[in-house]
Design an enzyme around this catalytic site. Structure first.
Site, PDB file in Angstrom:
ATOM      1  N   LYS A 101      46.670 -80.780  85.565  1.00  0.00           N
ATOM      2  CA  LYS A 101      45.744 -81.758  85.610  1.00  0.00           C
ATOM      3  C   LYS A 101      45.711 -82.564  87.270  1.00  0.00           C
ATOM      4  O   LYS A 101      44.523 -82.604  87.463  1.00  0.00           O
ATOM      5  CB  LYS A 101      46.073 -82.981  84.664  1.00  0.00           C
ATOM      6  CG  LYS A 101      46.373 -82.306  83.140  1.00  0.00           C
ATOM      7  CD  LYS A 101      46.833 -83.637  82.405  1.00  0.00           C
ATOM      8  CE  LYS A 101      48.031 -83.969  82.615  1.00  0.00           C
ATOM      9  NZ  LYS A 101      49.221 -83.122  82.483  1.00  0.00           N
ATOM     10  N   ARG A 157      47.787 -90.909  76.327  1.00  0.00           N
ATOM     11  CA  ARG A 157      48.749 -90.137  76.081  1.00  0.00           C
ATOM     12  C   ARG A 157      48.971 -90.357  74.250  1.00  0.00           C
ATOM     13  O   ARG A 157      49.670 -89.471  73.886  1.00  0.00           O
ATOM     14  CB  ARG A 157      50.004 -90.336  76.787  1.00  0.00           C
ATOM     15  CG  ARG A 157      50.357 -89.407  78.192  1.00  0.00           C
ATOM     16  CD  ARG A 157      51.533 -89.943  78.666  1.00  0.00           C
ATOM     17  NE  ARG A 157      52.071 -88.686  79.296  1.00  0.00           N
ATOM     18  CZ  ARG A 157      51.879 -88.348  80.593  1.00  0.00           C
ATOM     19  NH1 ARG A 157      51.010 -89.154  81.297  1.00  0.00           N
ATOM     20  NH2 ARG A 157      52.441 -87.354  81.039  1.00  0.00           N
ATOM     21  N   ARG A 180      57.813 -76.971  90.991  1.00  0.00           N
ATOM     22  CA  ARG A 180      56.705 -78.095  91.394  1.00  0.00           C
ATOM     23  C   ARG A 180      57.479 -79.102  92.620  1.00  0.00           C
ATOM     24  O   ARG A 180      58.692 -79.494  92.252  1.00  0.00           O
ATOM     25  CB  ARG A 180      56.153 -78.983  90.556  1.00  0.00           C
ATOM     26  CG  ARG A 180      55.425 -80.327  90.816  1.00  0.00           C
ATOM     27  CD  ARG A 180      54.719 -81.036  89.964  1.00  0.00           C
ATOM     28  NE  ARG A 180      55.225 -81.662  88.882  1.00  0.00           N
ATOM     29  CZ  ARG A 180      54.909 -82.025  87.865  1.00  0.00           C
ATOM     30  NH1 ARG A 180      53.404 -82.179  87.738  1.00  0.00           N
ATOM     31  NH2 ARG A 180      55.478 -82.786  86.995  1.00  0.00           N
ATOM     32  N   ARG A 218      60.235 -84.094  91.554  1.00  0.00           N
ATOM     33  CA  ARG A 218      60.641 -85.281  90.795  1.00  0.00           C
ATOM     34  C   ARG A 218      61.654 -85.176  89.890  1.00  0.00           C
ATOM     35  O   ARG A 218      62.210 -84.239  89.251  1.00  0.00           O
ATOM     36  CB  ARG A 218      59.180 -84.985  89.738  1.00  0.00           C
ATOM     37  CG  ARG A 218      57.901 -85.665  90.481  1.00  0.00           C
ATOM     38  CD  ARG A 218      56.685 -85.536  89.698  1.00  0.00           C
ATOM     39  NE  ARG A 218      57.032 -85.846  88.133  1.00  0.00           N
ATOM     40  CZ  ARG A 218      55.859 -85.839  87.435  1.00  0.00           C
ATOM     41  NH1 ARG A 218      54.471 -85.689  88.001  1.00  0.00           N
ATOM     42  NH2 ARG A 218      55.821 -86.180  86.195  1.00  0.00           N
ATOM     43  N   ARG A 237      59.646 -83.886  77.244  1.00  0.00           N
ATOM     44  CA  ARG A 237      58.114 -84.438  77.666  1.00  0.00           C
ATOM     45  C   ARG A 237      57.205 -83.390  76.730  1.00  0.00           C
ATOM     46  O   ARG A 237      55.944 -83.659  76.344  1.00  0.00           O
ATOM     47  CB  ARG A 237      57.736 -84.236  79.377  1.00  0.00           C
ATOM     48  CG  ARG A 237      58.314 -85.519  79.766  1.00  0.00           C
ATOM     49  CD  ARG A 237      58.653 -85.035  81.412  1.00  0.00           C
ATOM     50  NE  ARG A 237      57.750 -84.865  82.320  1.00  0.00           N
ATOM     51  CZ  ARG A 237      57.510 -84.044  83.092  1.00  0.00           C
ATOM     52  NH1 ARG A 237      58.774 -83.275  83.320  1.00  0.00           N
ATOM     53  NH2 ARG A 237      56.573 -84.126  83.849  1.00  0.00           N
TER      54      ARG A 237
HETATM   55  P1  ADP Z   1      50.203 -81.913  85.677  1.00  0.00           P
HETATM   56  O1  ADP Z   1      49.403 -82.861  86.492  1.00  0.00           O
HETATM   57  O2  ADP Z   1      49.157 -81.304  84.765  1.00  0.00           O
HETATM   58  O3  ADP Z   1      51.505 -82.162  85.378  1.00  0.00           O
HETATM   59  P2  ADP Z   1      50.164 -80.395  88.170  1.00  0.00           P
HETATM   60  O4  ADP Z   1      49.028 -80.318  88.679  1.00  0.00           O
HETATM   61  O5  ADP Z   1      51.092 -81.197  88.977  1.00  0.00           O
HETATM   62  O6  ADP Z   1      50.459 -80.496  86.604  1.00  0.00           O
HETATM   63  O7  ADP Z   1      50.749 -78.813  88.248  1.00  0.00           O
HETATM   64  C1  ADP Z   1      52.002 -78.417  87.959  1.00  0.00           C
HETATM   65  C2  ADP Z   1      52.575 -77.203  88.969  1.00  0.00           C
HETATM   66  O8  ADP Z   1      51.941 -76.048  88.495  1.00  0.00           O
HETATM   67  C3  ADP Z   1      52.593 -77.657  90.405  1.00  0.00           C
HETATM   68  O9  ADP Z   1      53.656 -77.078  90.972  1.00  0.00           O
HETATM   69  C4  ADP Z   1      51.086 -77.028  90.669  1.00  0.00           C
HETATM   70  O10 ADP Z   1      51.037 -76.581  92.085  1.00  0.00           O
HETATM   71  C5  ADP Z   1      51.343 -75.766  89.686  1.00  0.00           C
HETATM   72  N1  ADP Z   1      49.955 -75.224  89.238  1.00  0.00           N
HETATM   73  C6  ADP Z   1      48.752 -75.993  89.132  1.00  0.00           C
HETATM   74  N2  ADP Z   1      47.819 -75.065  88.463  1.00  0.00           N
HETATM   75  C7  ADP Z   1      48.389 -74.051  88.480  1.00  0.00           C
HETATM   76  C8  ADP Z   1      47.713 -72.735  88.207  1.00  0.00           C
HETATM   77  N3  ADP Z   1      46.546 -72.555  87.481  1.00  0.00           N
HETATM   78  N4  ADP Z   1      48.526 -71.523  88.363  1.00  0.00           N
HETATM   79  C9  ADP Z   1      49.817 -71.614  88.867  1.00  0.00           C
HETATM   80  N5  ADP Z   1      50.301 -72.801  89.261  1.00  0.00           N
HETATM   81  C10 ADP Z   1      49.764 -73.842  89.196  1.00  0.00           C
HETATM   82  P1  AMP Z   2      52.911 -87.614  84.739  1.00  0.00           P
HETATM   83  O1  AMP Z   2      52.685 -88.014  86.252  1.00  0.00           O
HETATM   84  O2  AMP Z   2      51.671 -87.487  84.139  1.00  0.00           O
HETATM   85  O3  AMP Z   2      53.640 -86.232  84.695  1.00  0.00           O
HETATM   86  O4  AMP Z   2      53.718 -88.734  84.033  1.00  0.00           O
HETATM   87  C1  AMP Z   2      55.197 -88.994  84.290  1.00  0.00           C
HETATM   88  C2  AMP Z   2      55.736 -90.083  83.420  1.00  0.00           C
HETATM   89  O5  AMP Z   2      55.085 -91.280  83.577  1.00  0.00           O
HETATM   90  C3  AMP Z   2      55.626 -89.612  82.089  1.00  0.00           C
HETATM   91  O6  AMP Z   2      56.502 -88.855  81.338  1.00  0.00           O
HETATM   92  C4  AMP Z   2      55.658 -91.008  81.459  1.00  0.00           C
HETATM   93  O7  AMP Z   2      57.123 -91.503  81.427  1.00  0.00           O
HETATM   94  C5  AMP Z   2      54.864 -91.894  82.367  1.00  0.00           C
HETATM   95  N1  AMP Z   2      53.465 -92.144  82.019  1.00  0.00           N
HETATM   96  C6  AMP Z   2      52.485 -91.581  82.757  1.00  0.00           C
HETATM   97  N2  AMP Z   2      51.379 -91.903  81.972  1.00  0.00           N
HETATM   98  C7  AMP Z   2      51.851 -92.549  80.568  1.00  0.00           C
HETATM   99  C8  AMP Z   2      51.127 -93.242  79.697  1.00  0.00           C
HETATM  100  N3  AMP Z   2      49.909 -92.948  79.782  1.00  0.00           N
HETATM  101  N4  AMP Z   2      51.750 -93.616  78.743  1.00  0.00           N
HETATM  102  C9  AMP Z   2      52.985 -93.775  78.809  1.00  0.00           C
HETATM  103  N5  AMP Z   2      53.769 -93.272  79.724  1.00  0.00           N
HETATM  104  C10 AMP Z   2      53.121 -92.564  80.967  1.00  0.00           C
END
Ligand code: ADP
Ligand code: AMP
Length: 210
Positions: free
Chosen positions: A13, A88, A122, A154, A165
């Site tokens: 995302k 969420r 990541r 992270r 999660r």
């Molecule tokens: P989200 O925001 O949904 O938690 P991220 O955008 O941070 O996910 O992506 C999660 C991990 O996967 C990151 O390390 C990113 O570089 C990698 N990633 C994202 N999209 C792809 C894809 N289409 N193929 C392979 N790796 C990806």
């Molecule tokens: P994300 O960066 O989207 O993976 O979010 C990291 C963490 O932030 C999640 O696991 C939750 O603990 C918190 N968080 C992010 N967005 C929300 C939301 N909309 N509602 C509640 N907790 C959230």
């Protein structure tokens, strides 16, 4: 364009939101990024949020909804935005409806096995950029291409928190797909493509809608 990006943690995302916002001049609002920034500034909100985040739990709704409402009331949101990581659960989605009308919800669909692999590899930067040691590495190892800062893993990208999660995603967040399908606002994208492939699919769907 007022868009929501939905999908399990690690679906891509954030990665896609950055490119989509650049292409359409939208504001990227990621609730997780806001909490992490608050924590880096050691604010009361950030310290409280971090205690939930590290365990993989959701931050309580009253805190999160208030924060999103404040962010969406800022002037830069009037020309459109991508909300990433909010709502969420159904209660957050209902609160959002009272704040503003969303045009489309883009689900980036990705199976759990792939999620674990992506999250364990990541690396992120404070500026919001996201990398992956396998699929999307920075030009210089451990350094952000965008701002030159040091990348880090992270605290919630560890196996126990990832498991929690994913459980919360399937139990609490996934029902939003049905919620938005009923409203005719749902777009599904196959997240099992390359980063460019996912981006092209999103752009092609959006070009049919706008
Ligand atoms: P989200 O925001 O949904 O938690 P991220 O955008 O941070 O996910 O992506 C999660 C991990 O996967 C990151 O390390 C990113 O570089 C990698 N990633 C994202 N999209 C792809 C894809 N289409 N193929 C392979 N790796 C990806
Ligand atoms: P994300 O960066 O989207 O993976 O979010 C990291 C963490 O932030 C999640 O696991 C939750 O603990 C918190 N968080 C992010 N967005 C929300 C939301 N909309 N509602 C509640 N907790 C959230």
């Amino acid at each position: 364009m007022k868009l929501l990006f939905l999908g399990p943690p690690g679906a891509g995302k954030g990665t896609q939101a950055i490119s989509v916002c650049k292409k359409y001049s939208l504001v990227h609002i990621a609730t997780g990024d806001i909490f992490r920034k608050e924590f880096s500034e050691k604010s009361k909100l950030g310290v409280l949020a971090k205690s939930y985040m590290d365990k993989g739990d959701l931050v309580p709704n009253d805190i999160t909804i208030k924060m999103v409402k404040k962010r969406l009331s800022q002037d830069d949101c009037v020309n459109g935005f991508v909300l990433d990581g909010f709502p969420r659960d159904v209660s957050q989605a209902e609160s959002l409806e009272k704040i503003c009308a969303i045009d489309y919800v883009v689900e980036i669909h990705c199976p759990d096995e792939q999620i674990v692999e992506r999250l364990e590899g990541r690396l992120v930067c404070k500026c919001g950029a996201t990398y992956n040691i396998v699929t999307n590495s920075p030009k210089v190892c451990g350094i952000c291409d965008e701002c030159g800062d040091r990348l880090y893993q992270r605290d919630d990208d560890k196996s126990e928190a990832i498991r929690k999660r994913l459980e919360i995603y399937h139990g609490t967040t996934e029902p939003l797909i049905a919620f938005y399908k009923l409203k005719g606002k749902y777009i599904m994208i196959n997240g099992m493509q390359s980063i460019d492939g996912v981006f092209n699919s999103i752009v092609s769907e959006l070009s049919r809608k706008f």
